[in-house]
Design an enzyme around this catalytic site. Structure first.
Site, mmCIF file in Angstrom:
data_model
loop_
_atom_site.group_PDB
_atom_site.id
_atom_site.type_symbol
_atom_site.label_atom_id
_atom_site.label_comp_id
_atom_site.label_asym_id
_atom_site.label_seq_id
_atom_site.Cartn_x
_atom_site.Cartn_y
_atom_site.Cartn_z
ATOM 1 N N HIS A 1 0.843 -1.188 0.000
ATOM 2 C CA HIS A 1 0.000 0.000 0.000
ATOM 3 C C HIS A 1 0.882 1.243 0.000
ATOM 4 O O HIS A 1 1.782 1.380 0.838
ATOM 5 C CB HIS A 1 -0.918 0.014 1.220
ATOM 6 C CG HIS A 1 -2.042 -0.967 1.135
ATOM 7 N ND1 HIS A 1 -2.625 -1.546 2.237
ATOM 8 C CD2 HIS A 1 -2.703 -1.457 0.060
ATOM 9 C CE1 HIS A 1 -3.589 -2.359 1.848
ATOM 10 N NE2 HIS A 1 -3.659 -2.326 0.531
ATOM 11 N N GLU B 1 1.675 3.505 3.018
ATOM 12 C CA GLU B 1 2.313 2.794 4.127
ATOM 13 C C GLU B 1 3.810 2.638 3.870
ATOM 14 O O GLU B 1 4.450 1.679 4.282
ATOM 15 C CB GLU B 1 1.616 1.447 4.326
ATOM 16 C CG GLU B 1 0.135 1.623 4.660
ATOM 17 C CD GLU B 1 -0.663 0.329 4.689
ATOM 18 O OE1 GLU B 1 -0.045 -0.753 4.721
ATOM 19 O OE2 GLU B 1 -1.902 0.401 4.692
ATOM 20 N N GLU C 1 0.651 -4.852 11.475
ATOM 21 C CA GLU C 1 0.251 -3.448 11.379
ATOM 22 C C GLU C 1 1.164 -2.637 12.295
ATOM 23 O O GLU C 1 0.925 -2.510 13.490
ATOM 24 C CB GLU C 1 -1.212 -3.287 11.788
ATOM 25 C CG GLU C 1 -2.205 -3.991 10.884
ATOM 26 C CD GLU C 1 -2.458 -3.234 9.584
ATOM 27 O OE1 GLU C 1 -1.984 -2.084 9.451
ATOM 28 O OE2 GLU C 1 -3.131 -3.797 8.708
ATOM 29 N N HIS D 1 2.392 -3.737 7.110
ATOM 30 C CA HIS D 1 1.436 -2.672 6.833
ATOM 31 C C HIS D 1 1.503 -1.667 7.971
ATOM 32 O O HIS D 1 2.228 -1.849 8.938
ATOM 33 C CB HIS D 1 0.014 -3.242 6.740
ATOM 34 C CG HIS D 1 -0.243 -4.078 5.534
ATOM 35 N ND1 HIS D 1 -1.061 -3.679 4.506
ATOM 36 C CD2 HIS D 1 0.207 -5.318 5.192
ATOM 37 C CE1 HIS D 1 -1.115 -4.621 3.570
ATOM 38 N NE2 HIS D 1 -0.358 -5.631 3.974
#
Length: 297
Positions: free
Chosen positions: A71, A74, A284, A223
């Site tokens: 992404h 990110e 994350e 992420h």
């Protein structure tokens, strides 16, 4: 206390700058000069033709894959992995440990493959490395115009074609399509558009083919954000998947969580677990901030 000679080694990877594709390439070249035992090759190419490099550390039989920046917004995860590579190399040179394990022993027992920037086109947009007068930038603007509530370019997650690369894998892709279409993402968008089918985008196909060509024991997808670790796919439990996830949580201080339903399909981790029945994780990294630009998996 540093060992003799350690203070003479220059720090290569900066952690205080926006981290675009060219800076990553420069750092990879510098790391290779400083640590010639690194293996640097090309895993594939982006929509705009950027070579996507991977770095291999170690010679062991056990193969592990880390990848980041699937992404675009990110991109800090690319810094995270590039700095990890540098720290691993320093630990190897000076016979130090990583989380209590000998770096040299890890080098001999594990082959670690790292793709630090899966989505270089998108990363360059978000980090300000695309000329605002260029046709490339205008393409991004045209797509973003339909989604006025998503900050531009800061909220951009997709690749150049407006496809979310972490919704491109054949693991419940049709379910992901239904969910995202219902949310209004039924055409190229800054995020959450699944594409016209699984593996239609070169970056996703690169990651898919790269995985098929290696026999990875475990994969980690980096992420941001939320300090959470996702470990499952559709309530499946690969051998030792939960137990290894617990160890990751203990070391990092992050919480081990099940994936929210609306984000539980068509991701790389989902496909890896489904395909191999081996541990795959989404990490994350970083603290979740309350804003309109919150980043989710």
């Amino acid at each position: 206390m540093e060992k003799d000679g350690e203070e003479d080694i220059i720090q290569i990877v900066p952690t205080n700058r926006k981290y675009g594709y060219n800076l990553m390439k420069q750092n990879i070249e510098e790391l290779k000069r400083a640590y010639p035992f690194l293996e640097i090759k090309i895993a594939g190419y982006s929509v705009l033709g950027k070579p996507i490099p991977y770095i291999k550390i170690g010679n062991g039989e056990k193969k592990v894959l880390y990848h980041a920046s699937i992404h675009a917004n990110e991109w800090i995860t690319s810094v995270l992995l590039m700095k990890f590579i540098e720290d691993f190399c320093r630990a190897y040179i000076f016979a130090q440990t990583i989380q209590g394990h000998s770096a040299r022993e890890l080098f001999q027992t594990v082959s670690l493959y790292i793709i630090p920037m899966v989505n270089p086109d998108g990363v360059d947009l978000v980090t300000g490395n695309v000329n605002k007068k260029s046709e490339i930038y205008k393409n991004y603007e045209t797509i973003a115009h339909r989604f006025a509530t998503i900050p531009f370019p800061d909220g951009w997650k997709a690749n150049f074609n407006g496809v979310d690369l972490n919704l491109q894998f054949p693991a419940g892709w049709e379910n992901a399509k239904k969910i995202k279409y219902a949310q209004g993402f039924d055409s190229p968008a800054p995020r959450d558009f699944v594409g016209e089918g699984p593996l239609t985008q070169p970056e996703a196909l690169m990651l898919y083919d790269f995985t098929l060509s290696h026999n990875f024991t475990l994969t980690i997808s980096y992420h941001t954000q939320g300090q959470e670790i996702y470990w499952d796919f559709q309530n499946s439990n690969p051998p030792r998947g939960y137990e290894i996830g617990q160890e990751f949580a203990k070391i990092s201080g992050y919480s081990l969580e099940e994936v929210p339903y609306n984000s539980s399909f068509a991701g790389y981790k989902d496909w890896f677990i489904q395909e191999y029945n081996r541990p795959g994780y989404t990490i994350e990294a970083g603290i979740r901030r309350k804003s309109t630009t919150n980043i989710t998996i």
